[in-house]
Design an enzyme around this catalytic site. Structure first.
Site, mmCIF file in Angstrom:
data_model
loop_
_atom_site.group_PDB
_atom_site.id
_atom_site.type_symbol
_atom_site.label_atom_id
_atom_site.label_comp_id
_atom_site.label_asym_id
_atom_site.label_seq_id
_atom_site.Cartn_x
_atom_site.Cartn_y
_atom_site.Cartn_z
ATOM 1 C CG HIS A 110 52.928 48.338 50.338
ATOM 2 N ND1 HIS A 110 53.841 48.482 51.370
ATOM 3 C CD2 HIS A 110 52.723 49.591 49.827
ATOM 4 C CE1 HIS A 110 54.175 49.755 51.475
ATOM 5 N NE2 HIS A 110 53.514 50.450 50.561
ATOM 6 C CG ASP B 128 54.957 45.514 52.143
ATOM 7 O OD1 ASP B 128 55.212 45.731 50.947
ATOM 8 O OD2 ASP B 128 54.623 46.419 52.933
ATOM 9 C CB SER C 49 53.192 53.448 51.780
ATOM 10 O OG SER C 49 54.343 53.171 51.030
#
Length: 318
Positions: free
Chosen positions: A260, A232, A98
């Site tokens: 995610h 996600d 991320s």
């Protein structure tokens, strides 16, 4: 190098930094971002059988210090360089999740001589789309509102409700258990202040505001693997299409039935992908002349423009 899997601490520029160091073999650096190093719990031990795994809590995260400090991508990359130097580790394969994907790309751009490969897990910087929850966390008043929402009683009720919704697999609750963990951590004023500063550097109310698209050609000299969960809800997996367009040599893997956090949803599949990538690629050899060539020729190529709402940034970011 061998070490037990326990949290260690070292001072970097006067701030306490927490990290896990375990295993032996080539160095593999995992970035603990948004949560902390525990986000990698399901993959650290297996990877440590063949690699020296360093899993830090970035400044402002987990058990690391949370001062009023530089929470930019460049600042985090510098902190990673200094940590590796203190641990006497010369080069590493960098794994970033991320926002940590942005830190990983920034690190590789600033310190290519220290970077062997890149593994990006659901990285930012490939399009403006991002969860409304993330956008909301950048708005003025976030810290004050979250201070109320994390008061004793309110926090426990909300956290339990989120976990029950996830356990019941209600629509739209993918990754809600991880979000509940982050929410619970915001009871600490320093943690929510640090998160607010971090997010405002890369996201605004319209979405992501940084992009890697203008400098993606530099990945030609760096083995790159991108892993994304097909479902996600934070950063859509459709952005993986941009990777294939900008970096044709990159390996792109979409993990089905995953959100995610593919390294938590399906750790065995994540491990298979990472191990195969490491076994099938050679570490990048830093070549200053090659970098100059890429910069010269890259500047002459048609460059994919950032989408509306994004701005290019000087370093390559993810």
């Amino acid at each position: 190098m061998k070490a037990s899997r326990r949290v260690r601490f070292v001072d970097v520029h006067g701030h306490r930094r927490a990290y896990v160091l375990t295993g032996h073999g080539p160095a593999l650096l995992l970035h603990g971002v948004a949560c902390d190093h525990t986000t990698w719990d399901r993959v650290i031990r297996p990877l440590s059988r063949d690699y020296t795994v360093i899993a830090p809590d970035l400044l402002g995260h987990g058990q690391s210090a949370k001062p009023r400090a530089d929470y930019t991508l460049g600042g985090f990359a510098n902190g990673m360089r200094d940590l590796l130097s203190l641990l006497e580790i010369e080069r590493a394969t960098i794994v970033g999740h991320s926002f940590g994907g942005g830190v990983a790309m920034q690190f590789a751009y600033q310190f290519p001589e220290l970077t062997e490969r890149l593994v990006l897990v659901a990285p930012g910087g490939l399009g403006p789309e991002v969860s409304p929850i993330i956008r909301a966390a950048t708005l003025p008043g976030f810290e004050q509102v979250m201070g109320v929402l994390t008061l004793p009683g309110i926090r426990q009720v909300n956290t339990v409700g989120l976990r029950i919704a996830h356990a019941a697999r209600l629509p739209g609750t993918r990754d809600i258990d991880e979000i509940a963990t982050v929410y619970d951590s915001f009871r600490d004023p320093q943690t929510r202040a640090a998160a607010h500063h971090v997010l405002r550097a890369v996201v605004d109310r319209h979405g992501q505001v940084v992009t890697m698209t203008d400098r993606a050609y530099l990945t030609e000299s760096m083995p790159l693997c991108v892993i994304w969960g097909a479902e996600d809800p934070i950063i859509p997996a459709s952005q993986a299409d941009t990777v294939a367009e900008l970096a044709p040599g990159a390996r792109v893997e979409i993990v089905e039935d995953s959100g995610h956090f593919p390294h938590r949803d399906h750790p065995e599949e994540f491990l298979r992908i990472v191990r195969d990538f490491l076994a099938s690629t050679r570490p990048s050899a830093y070549d200053r002349e090659r970098l100059r060539h890429l910069l010269r020729t890259g500047a002459q190529r048609p460059v994919r423009r950032a989408r509306a709402g994004q701005r290019p940034v000087a370093p390559l970011t993810g």
